[in-house]
Design a protein around this motif. Structure first.
Motif, PDB file in Angstrom:
ATOM      1  N   VAL A 133       0.932  -1.072  -0.253  1.00 29.49           N
ATOM      2  CA  VAL A 133      -0.043  -0.014  -0.218  1.00 29.49           C
ATOM      3  C   VAL A 133       0.962   1.161   0.072  1.00 29.49           C
ATOM      4  CG1 VAL A 133      -1.685   1.306   1.317  1.00 29.49           C
ATOM      5  CG2 VAL A 133      -1.990  -1.180   1.155  1.00 29.49           C
ATOM      6  N   ALA A 134       1.872   1.328   0.656  1.00 23.96           N
ATOM      7  CA  ALA A 134       2.588   2.416   0.868  1.00 23.96           C
ATOM      8  C   ALA A 134       3.584   2.749  -0.004  1.00 23.96           C
ATOM      9  CB  ALA A 134       3.343   2.364   2.189  1.00 23.96           C
ATOM     10  N   ILE A 180      -6.881  -0.088  -2.203  1.00 23.48           N
ATOM     11  CA  ILE A 180      -7.287  -1.336  -1.403  1.00 23.48           C
ATOM     12  C   ILE A 180      -8.683  -0.929  -0.987  1.00 23.48           C
ATOM     13  CG2 ILE A 180      -7.242  -2.771   0.580  1.00 23.48           C
ATOM     14  CD1 ILE A 180      -4.787  -3.230  -1.452  1.00 23.48           C
ATOM     15  N   ALA A 181      -9.771  -1.850  -1.182  1.00 21.13           N
ATOM     16  CA  ALA A 181     -11.071  -1.873  -0.715  1.00 21.13           C
ATOM     17  C   ALA A 181     -11.147  -1.767   0.858  1.00 21.13           C
ATOM     18  CB  ALA A 181     -11.966  -2.964  -1.415  1.00 21.13           C
ATOM     19  N   VAL A 182     -11.187  -0.952   1.410  1.00 19.85           N
ATOM     20  CA  VAL A 182     -11.226  -1.010   2.834  1.00 19.85           C
ATOM     21  C   VAL A 182     -12.628  -1.119   3.667  1.00 19.85           C
ATOM     22  CG1 VAL A 182     -10.634   0.471   4.901  1.00 19.85           C
ATOM     23  CG2 VAL A 182      -9.318   0.506   2.944  1.00 19.85           C
ATOM     24  N   GLY A 183     -12.403  -2.057   4.725  1.00 18.82           N
ATOM     25  CA  GLY A 183     -14.056  -2.403   5.186  1.00 18.82           C
ATOM     26  C   GLY A 183     -13.751  -3.398   5.996  1.00 18.82           C
ATOM     27  N   PRO A 184     -14.690  -3.967   6.715  1.00 20.95           N
ATOM     28  CA  PRO A 184     -14.841  -5.019   7.898  1.00 20.95           C
ATOM     29  C   PRO A 184     -14.531  -6.266   7.093  1.00 20.95           C
ATOM     30  CG  PRO A 184     -16.684  -3.600   8.195  1.00 20.95           C
ATOM     31  CD  PRO A 184     -15.978  -3.091   6.831  1.00 20.95           C
ATOM     32  N   HIS A 185     -14.688  -6.333   6.021  1.00 18.43           N
ATOM     33  CA  HIS A 185     -14.458  -7.594   5.090  1.00 18.43           C
ATOM     34  C   HIS A 185     -12.791  -7.787   5.104  1.00 18.43           C
ATOM     35  CE1 HIS A 185     -14.074  -4.381   1.981  1.00 18.43           C
ATOM     36  NE2 HIS A 185     -13.078  -5.198   1.503  1.00 18.43           N
ATOM     37  N   LEU A 186     -12.145  -6.936   5.238  1.00 18.87           N
ATOM     38  CA  LEU A 186     -10.732  -7.394   5.575  1.00 18.87           C
ATOM     39  C   LEU A 186     -10.242  -8.379   6.397  1.00 18.87           C
ATOM     40  CD1 LEU A 186      -8.987  -3.825   4.406  1.00 18.87           C
ATOM     41  CD2 LEU A 186      -9.325  -5.884   2.854  1.00 18.87           C
ATOM     42  N   LEU A 187     -11.280  -8.314   7.487  1.00 17.14           N
ATOM     43  CA  LEU A 187     -10.949  -9.219   8.539  1.00 17.14           C
ATOM     44  C   LEU A 187     -10.659 -10.714   7.929  1.00 17.14           C
ATOM     45  CD1 LEU A 187     -13.200  -7.641  11.451  1.00 17.14           C
ATOM     46  CD2 LEU A 187     -10.486  -7.739  11.111  1.00 17.14           C
ATOM     47  N   LEU A 188     -11.437 -10.968   6.889  1.00 18.64           N
ATOM     48  CA  LEU A 188     -11.387 -12.431   6.269  1.00 18.64           C
ATOM     49  C   LEU A 188     -10.222 -12.581   5.973  1.00 18.64           C
ATOM     50  CD1 LEU A 188     -14.663 -12.272   4.493  1.00 18.64           C
ATOM     51  CD2 LEU A 188     -14.197 -13.698   6.369  1.00 18.64           C
ATOM     52  N   LEU A 189      -9.118 -11.761   5.914  1.00 25.41           N
ATOM     53  CA  LEU A 189      -7.752 -11.981   5.350  1.00 25.41           C
ATOM     54  C   LEU A 189      -7.046 -13.058   6.557  1.00 25.41           C
ATOM     55  CD1 LEU A 189      -6.413  -8.652   3.947  1.00 25.41           C
ATOM     56  CD2 LEU A 189      -7.080 -10.505   2.568  1.00 25.41           C
ATOM     57  N   VAL A 190      -7.329 -12.870   7.760  1.00 21.02           N
ATOM     58  CA  VAL A 190      -7.168 -13.381   8.721  1.00 21.02           C
ATOM     59  C   VAL A 190      -7.175 -15.109   8.412  1.00 21.02           C
ATOM     60  CG1 VAL A 190      -6.913 -14.230  11.318  1.00 21.02           C
ATOM     61  CG2 VAL A 190      -7.086 -11.760  10.418  1.00 21.02           C
ATOM     62  N   TYR A 207     -10.843 -10.772  -4.281  1.00 20.45           N
ATOM     63  CA  TYR A 207     -12.048 -10.578  -3.982  1.00 20.45           C
ATOM     64  C   TYR A 207     -12.014  -9.504  -2.847  1.00 20.45           C
ATOM     65  CZ  TYR A 207     -13.767 -14.048  -7.368  1.00 20.45           C
ATOM     66  OH  TYR A 207     -13.903 -14.814  -8.458  1.00 20.45           O
ATOM     67  N   LEU A 208     -11.336  -9.646  -1.798  1.00 19.05           N
ATOM     68  CA  LEU A 208     -11.374  -8.988  -0.482  1.00 19.05           C
ATOM     69  C   LEU A 208     -10.647  -7.513  -0.645  1.00 19.05           C
ATOM     70  CD1 LEU A 208     -10.695 -11.457   2.044  1.00 19.05           C
ATOM     71  CD2 LEU A 208     -13.135 -10.565   1.639  1.00 19.05           C
ATOM     72  N   THR A 209      -9.663  -7.666  -1.648  1.00 24.73           N
ATOM     73  CA  THR A 209      -8.652  -6.292  -1.553  1.00 24.73           C
ATOM     74  C   THR A 209      -8.842  -5.382  -2.747  1.00 24.73           C
ATOM     75  OG1 THR A 209      -7.001  -7.807  -2.269  1.00 24.73           O
ATOM     76  CG2 THR A 209      -7.276  -7.371  -0.009  1.00 24.73           C
ATOM     77  N   TYR A 210      -8.988  -6.064  -3.927  1.00 28.26           N
ATOM     78  CA  TYR A 210      -9.110  -5.464  -5.062  1.00 28.26           C
ATOM     79  C   TYR A 210     -10.575  -4.629  -5.505  1.00 28.26           C
ATOM     80  CZ  TYR A 210      -7.626  -4.329  -9.968  1.00 28.26           C
ATOM     81  OH  TYR A 210      -7.665  -3.737 -11.200  1.00 28.26           O
ATOM     82  N   PRO A 268     -21.581 -10.701  -8.790  1.00 28.54           N
ATOM     83  CA  PRO A 268     -21.922 -10.980  -7.179  1.00 28.54           C
ATOM     84  C   PRO A 268     -21.139 -10.151  -6.659  1.00 28.54           C
ATOM     85  CG  PRO A 268     -21.728 -13.110  -8.764  1.00 28.54           C
ATOM     86  CD  PRO A 268     -21.335 -12.096  -9.355  1.00 28.54           C
ATOM     87  N   ASP A 269     -21.606  -9.987  -5.225  1.00 32.45           N
ATOM     88  CA  ASP A 269     -20.755  -9.455  -4.022  1.00 32.45           C
ATOM     89  C   ASP A 269     -19.523 -10.086  -3.973  1.00 32.45           C
ATOM     90  OD1 ASP A 269     -20.383  -7.618  -1.737  1.00 32.45           O
ATOM     91  OD2 ASP A 269     -20.590  -9.327  -0.587  1.00 32.45           O
ATOM     92  N   PRO A 270     -18.506  -9.366  -3.955  1.00 32.74           N
ATOM     93  CA  PRO A 270     -17.171  -9.850  -3.786  1.00 32.74           C
ATOM     94  C   PRO A 270     -16.667 -10.512  -2.674  1.00 32.74           C
ATOM     95  CG  PRO A 270     -16.980  -7.622  -4.795  1.00 32.74           C
ATOM     96  CD  PRO A 270     -18.553  -7.805  -4.183  1.00 32.74           C
ATOM     97  N   THR A 271     -17.440 -10.196  -1.542  1.00 31.36           N
ATOM     98  CA  THR A 271     -17.372 -10.998  -0.357  1.00 31.36           C
ATOM     99  C   THR A 271     -17.921 -12.319  -0.431  1.00 31.36           C
ATOM    100  OG1 THR A 271     -17.168  -8.697   1.077  1.00 31.36           O
ATOM    101  CG2 THR A 271     -17.625 -10.855   2.330  1.00 31.36           C
ATOM    102  N   THR A 272     -19.130 -12.219  -0.946  1.00 25.76           N
ATOM    103  CA  THR A 272     -19.595 -13.844  -1.061  1.00 25.76           C
ATOM    104  C   THR A 272     -18.895 -14.658  -1.959  1.00 25.76           C
ATOM    105  OG1 THR A 272     -21.743 -12.731  -0.966  1.00 25.76           O
ATOM    106  CG2 THR A 272     -21.782 -14.972  -2.009  1.00 25.76           C
TER     107      THR A 272
END
Length: 261
Positions: free
Chosen positions: A127-128, A134-144, A217-220, A229-233
């Motif tokens: 990022v830096a 990056i698509a920022v949001g709570p969905h990024l927690l799924l990266l874990v 799907y989560l970040t781009y 369809p919804d990227p998170t799905t």
């Protein structure tokens, strides 16, 4: 000693063994950083240029994360496996209550923490330094769970390679022979349209593909168009496949751990 106590004890031993190898610690973090610096900063992406790196910088974040999720577990678990065999440590472990899957689970936990830290570093650097959007949001927690399951999968595969190879040199050669094709043929840095049409379905057989797709799907932000369809799905679908594959490879890796030979 309880099962949890056995796993914690082996986890501590594995973590101390890793930290004592300062060269291993250095290159665990330096190698993926070097990849980001070379491809993200020096080569850079050319969105209108065609060929390799023709997508915006954010498209390649899953590739950079895949480097550490793929290479580190294969080499670390495989090498640890070889050291245990050469030092007859598995024979000693066979005299303890520690089960084979508990040994692998403890070492997988070590790798999850180490690679999780390295992934966070890579995420920040991409990022830096590359200006990736990056698509920022709570969905990024799924990266874990994506990182944890990816590490678990390749720890299992590393154990299998460690069982097949007869030395640490053999483990390294086998790991590289498996990792390099997977890295570039799993929708990480090479986009599917650059591959021959007949070969594109083959990428679905790579477990790393589901990691790369899901993370993308989560970040781009440009991964899906209008009406898609919804990227998170979509990411959850890939996460489910990755979870099944991780379980299969972990069981195979646990079975590969010698019971005392």
């Amino acid at each position: 000693m309880s099962r949890v106590g056995r796993i914690v004890s082996e986890f501590r031993a594995g973590a101390r063994a890793f930290l004592r190898r300062r060269t291993a610690v250095f290159f665990t973090f330096f190698f993926p950083v070097l990849i980001v610096l070379i491809f993200g900063v020096l080569v850079q992406s050319q969105p209108t240029g065609g060929g390799l790196f023709a997508e915006p910088p954010g498209y390649y974040l899953p590739g950079y994360l895949a480097v550490v999720v793929l290479f580190t577990p294969l080499s670390r678990v495989g090498s640890e496996f070889a050291r245990h065999r050469e030092g007859s440590r598995f024979e000693k472990l066979a005299t303890t209550p520690l089960a084979r899957w508990e040994w692998l689970f403890a070492h997988t936990l070590v790798n999850v923490l180490v690679i999780g830290a390295a992934s966070l570093l890579i995420f920040g650097l991409v990022v830096a330094l590359t200006g990736a959007s990056i698509a920022v949001g709570p969905h990024l927690l799924l990266l874990v769970p994506f990182v944890a399951l990816g590490v678990t999968l390749f720890c299992g595969l590393g154990a299998v390679l460690g069982r097949v190879a007869d030395s640490q040199d053999g483990v390294i050669a086998a790991s590289n022979s498996v990792a390099l094709p997977l890295l570039f043929l799993s929708e990480t840095f090479v986009t599917p349209d650059l591959l021959p049409a007949w070969f594109r379905p083959v990428t679905d057989f790579s477990p790393l593909t589901y990691f790369a797709r899901g993370v993308r799907y989560l970040t781009y932000e440009g991964v899906s168009g209008a009406g898609a369809p919804d990227p998170t799905t979509l990411a959850l679908s890939d996460l489910g496949v990755l979870a099944v594959l991780a379980a299969v490879f972990f069981v195979a890796g646990a079975y590969a751990v010698p019971s005392g030979d």
